[in-house]
Design an enzyme around this catalytic site. Sequence first.
Site, PDB file in Angstrom:
ATOM      1  N   ASP A 102       0.845  -1.193   0.000  1.00 54.27           N
ATOM      2  CA  ASP A 102       0.000   0.000   0.000  1.00 54.27           C
ATOM      3  C   ASP A 102       0.884   1.248   0.000  1.00 54.27           C
ATOM      4  O   ASP A 102       2.090   1.179  -0.172  1.00 54.27           O
ATOM      5  CB  ASP A 102      -0.935  -0.024   1.215  1.00 54.27           C
ATOM      6  CG  ASP A 102      -0.161  -0.235   2.514  1.00 54.27           C
ATOM      7  OD1 ASP A 102       1.020   0.144   2.579  1.00 54.27           O
ATOM      8  OD2 ASP A 102      -0.729  -0.796   3.473  1.00 54.27           O
ATOM      9  N   TYR A 250      -1.997  -2.125  12.053  1.00 52.92           N
ATOM     10  CA  TYR A 250      -0.876  -2.432  12.940  1.00 52.92           C
ATOM     11  C   TYR A 250      -1.277  -2.147  14.378  1.00 52.92           C
ATOM     12  O   TYR A 250      -0.640  -1.412  15.106  1.00 52.92           O
ATOM     13  CB  TYR A 250       0.383  -1.671  12.516  1.00 52.92           C
ATOM     14  CG  TYR A 250       0.916  -2.201  11.211  1.00 52.92           C
ATOM     15  CD1 TYR A 250       1.592  -3.420  11.160  1.00 52.92           C
ATOM     16  CD2 TYR A 250       0.690  -1.519  10.020  1.00 52.92           C
ATOM     17  CE1 TYR A 250       2.038  -3.945   9.953  1.00 52.92           C
ATOM     18  CE2 TYR A 250       1.137  -2.042   8.806  1.00 52.92           C
ATOM     19  CZ  TYR A 250       1.806  -3.248   8.789  1.00 52.92           C
ATOM     20  OH  TYR A 250       2.245  -3.765   7.603  1.00 52.92           O
ATOM     21  N   GLU A 488       1.315 -10.612  -0.383  1.00 45.21           N
ATOM     22  CA  GLU A 488       1.821  -9.255  -0.148  1.00 45.21           C
ATOM     23  C   GLU A 488       3.222  -9.289   0.453  1.00 45.21           C
ATOM     24  O   GLU A 488       3.494 -10.028   1.389  1.00 45.21           O
ATOM     25  CB  GLU A 488       0.885  -8.491   0.788  1.00 45.21           C
ATOM     26  CG  GLU A 488       1.218  -7.008   0.885  1.00 45.21           C
ATOM     27  CD  GLU A 488       0.133  -6.191   1.561  1.00 45.21           C
ATOM     28  OE1 GLU A 488       0.144  -4.956   1.422  1.00 45.21           O
ATOM     29  OE2 GLU A 488      -0.749  -6.781   2.235  1.00 45.21           O
TER      30      GLU A 488
END
Length: 511
Positions: A102, A250, A488
């Site tokens: 991202d 996170y 990812e």
Amino acid sequence: MASSGFSFTLGLLLSCIFTTLILCNATIPGHYHNPVHRHRHHPRVASHNYKDALTKSILFFEGQRSGKLPPNQRLNWRRDSGLSDGSALHVDLVGGYYDAGDNVKFGFPMAFTTTMLSWSVIEFGGLMKGELQNAKEAIRWATDYLLKATAHPGTIYVQVGDANRDHACWERPEDMDTPRSVYKIDANTPGSEVAGETAAALAAASLVFRRSDPVYSKLLVRRAMRVFEFADKHRGAYSNGLKKYVCPFYCDYSGYQDELLWGAAWLHKATKNPTYLGYIQTNGQILGAAQFDNTFGWDNKHVGARILLSKAFLVQKLPALHEYKGHSDNFICSILPGSSSTQYTPGGLLFKMNDSNMQYVTSTSFMILAYAKYLTSSHQVVNCGGTTVTPKRLKAIAKRQVDYLLGDNPMKMSYMVGYGPRYPQRIHHRGSSLPCMASHPAKIQCSSGFSVMKSQSPNPNILVGAVIGGPDQNDRFPDDRSDYEQSEPATYINAPLVGALAYLAHSFGQL
């Protein structure tokens, strides 16, 4: 999601791929796989070119850079991005790294990445030869940013970018038009885990630059001390005060106690100031030093703190920290193949969880190799219920994990992009999946890129060295771009692998 007036079709992507490969991937180191290396001092045959993998594991960080790119940028499908970061709060927060696929800069995993890259260099940098400078540049790209983020006493800027809005788009970092909101912690909104990890990162990096740039090293360690004092004085989790911005991305699930112990351990190593040893002795048990958790990653640092503090006992002969040898031994015994507390796939891969499992493979492999090094230097072993585990066995366990990652697995696939004859083609990464600026200079709007994200076309820009989430618990990997759990990449997957690859490349005479 607002529909875009700019229609970006799959056909355009396909027509761009050939151009992209020529224009965007011109200076990538060769994608070769030379499995056999012989050396007169190293009669064993290596199954992998660890030196090539090391080069690529460091090169990956250039693909994650935010900010103004330098003239020696090697992954040249990337361009400048995020040049006004911080302006929302009138501060300079240009630079640093995007954490994964991202375009958000998350301070918590960025700091952990920095700590682990630094530890890789501290333990194995002497073996890296020509790659040492590249590794140091990767660290400095992060520390320059972390110095900006901690420039104002009592405040740490911990995130740039609205993660929810960013994840609603599929666009290149060079095009991003989502809000570059800035989030901070301070005395009123504490964040001991982010501050503790940032202190650890700055302290660890100060050791990397101690000889080559003593002025910079002193700046880093002074800042680390100030940031740690803030973390300890204003205790609290950033997941509380900033919950809607940092969770679930996170979110801190393990509490902030581990980061306080970890930060103190790194400051003790960097400063040799007895204050930090006293802090560790007084607070170690309260902060969970003896916990039996054995998952080490961006969230939980207990294992790392144990291994690092065991070095002070084993190598620096500091008797006050003798108990950390026992804590570290417990960790080692708990992750041995065959242990009831750790799962391995049928193909032999350490398996902790579905989401980005490879981060635990790389971090655990590094821990095992570092601990093997400390045991060797002190002529010690690990005893697991009557079974003696030697440093040699530990090295073999770590090598097996790295070899699996590089292609010795049931899928016969390297999980490092650009390494080996077969590797993932559709990684979950915006910049890698969309045509680069050179082949497609026109802006790609927020939602226009989703047709690419959902397509089966291979990524046109090769994010060399990127290690992705990896296979599932049955060794299966679909190579599906929309499957972020397995496809990812992330900076904190690569960071500990750098040290492990340096060790293996050296031990097989490749460096």
